[in-house]
Scaffold this motif. Sequence first.
Motif, PDB file in Angstrom:
ATOM      1  N   ALA A   1      -1.518  11.890   5.740  1.00 40.14           N
ATOM      2  CA  ALA A   1      -1.028  12.772   6.823  1.00 40.14           C
ATOM      3  C   ALA A   1      -0.186  12.233   7.890  1.00 40.14           C
ATOM      4  N   ALA A   2      -0.355  10.936   7.984  1.00 43.06           N
ATOM      5  CA  ALA A   2       0.454  10.055   8.866  1.00 43.06           C
ATOM      6  C   ALA A   2       0.248   8.653   8.889  1.00 43.06           C
ATOM      7  N   VAL A   3       1.261   7.675   8.936  1.00 44.80           N
ATOM      8  CA  VAL A   3       0.991   6.407   9.155  1.00 44.80           C
ATOM      9  C   VAL A   3       1.280   5.805  10.600  1.00 44.80           C
TER      10      VAL A   3
ATOM     11  N   SER B   1      11.658   1.461   7.163  1.00 50.28           N
ATOM     12  CA  SER B   1      12.790   2.093   6.227  1.00 50.28           C
ATOM     13  C   SER B   1      12.169   2.685   5.155  1.00 50.28           C
ATOM     14  N   THR B   2      11.221   2.184   4.588  1.00 51.59           N
ATOM     15  CA  THR B   2      10.452   2.869   3.411  1.00 51.59           C
ATOM     16  C   THR B   2      10.038   4.013   3.637  1.00 51.59           C
TER      17      THR B   2
ATOM     18  N   LEU C   1      11.194   7.666   2.170  1.00 50.39           N
ATOM     19  CA  LEU C   1       9.945   8.740   1.597  1.00 50.39           C
ATOM     20  C   LEU C   1       9.743  10.031   2.660  1.00 50.39           C
ATOM     21  N   GLY C   2      10.200  10.022   3.637  1.00 48.51           N
ATOM     22  CA  GLY C   2       9.989  11.287   4.457  1.00 48.51           C
ATOM     23  C   GLY C   2       8.623  11.353   4.999  1.00 48.51           C
TER      24      GLY C   2
ATOM     25  N   TYR D   1       0.940  -1.292   0.075  1.00 51.81           N
ATOM     26  CA  TYR D   1       0.218  -0.095  -0.022  1.00 51.81           C
ATOM     27  C   TYR D   1       0.937   1.220  -0.097  1.00 51.81           C
ATOM     28  N   VAL D   2       1.676   1.313   0.857  1.00 54.30           N
ATOM     29  CA  VAL D   2       2.626   2.550   0.940  1.00 54.30           C
ATOM     30  C   VAL D   2       3.531   2.837  -0.207  1.00 54.30           C
ATOM     31  N   GLN D   3       4.185   1.543  -0.734  1.00 54.42           N
ATOM     32  CA  GLN D   3       4.757   1.930  -2.133  1.00 54.42           C
ATOM     33  C   GLN D   3       3.914   2.133  -3.173  1.00 54.42           C
ATOM     34  N   ALA D   4       2.727   1.584  -3.439  1.00 53.76           N
ATOM     35  CA  ALA D   4       1.745   2.021  -4.608  1.00 53.76           C
ATOM     36  C   ALA D   4       1.350   3.616  -4.485  1.00 53.76           C
ATOM     37  N   LEU D   5       1.057   4.082  -2.971  1.00 53.50           N
ATOM     38  CA  LEU D   5       0.625   5.367  -2.851  1.00 53.50           C
ATOM     39  C   LEU D   5       1.913   6.140  -3.352  1.00 53.50           C
TER      40      LEU D   5
END
Length: 244
Positions: free
Chosen positions: A32-34, A70-71, A75-76, A20-24
């Motif tokens: 806004a936050a994870v 780490s991803t 990405l910051g 999900y994170v990589q695709a977004l």
Amino acid sequence: MLPNREFVMLCARTARSSAYVQALAVAGIVPAAVIIYGQKSSKIHTRRQLDSRIFNCSIWLPDLSLELESTLTRLGWSYLCCDEIELGSESLHSILHAQTMDLLVYSGYGGQIVPASILNLTKVLHIHSGWLPDYRGSTTLYYQMLDQQHCAASAIYLDENIDTGPILLRKTYPLPPKYIDIDYLYDNAIRADLLVDYMRSWITGNNEYSSESQVESTQSYYIIHPLLKHIALSLCDKEGNKYE
């Protein structure tokens, strides 16, 4: 465009969350936050290949060798961690309650049911593997492969029951490429693909998909028998697979 429309991700430490994170990120959609919950575990090991680079596939495939935190750091993106694995824990609820959000994107551990304490905070988006309401329950990807020779995913808002919330978007996908790991790579890839499609619309408010109440379904699916799973896999491995 709707101004200041923000969403937060609630992520278990799973391959799906990484997908999900990589695709977004690839789509340029930033939460806004994870919030990551649960404790760190060992890396995923499977019999079928996770390396997305070896497959000729019609959809984008994530690199599941990349660790979630780490991803996010690379990405910051802003993220918080909670060691509690229970969705009803006070510490997790406190973190969620402190967030300003219009939507919560949920990527949890298998078998967990999101409690009312979270559902009452905001709308909770879940991507289900399978065409709802026809394929409701567990490992529905394989049942649909057997029945219809294709896959599907459905975006829904969660409610108090399992897979019964309003449908926001559905999409069909071709059978997975030969030898791909369906459980960890292809299943998560199609869910991530649908998530991006829905979030592109939601984030701007332009042409947002309207919700559709689910009709009653008498059929529920449970974890597929290994023999049936083997038959489903043979559909992908047979000669003439379109990706070969």
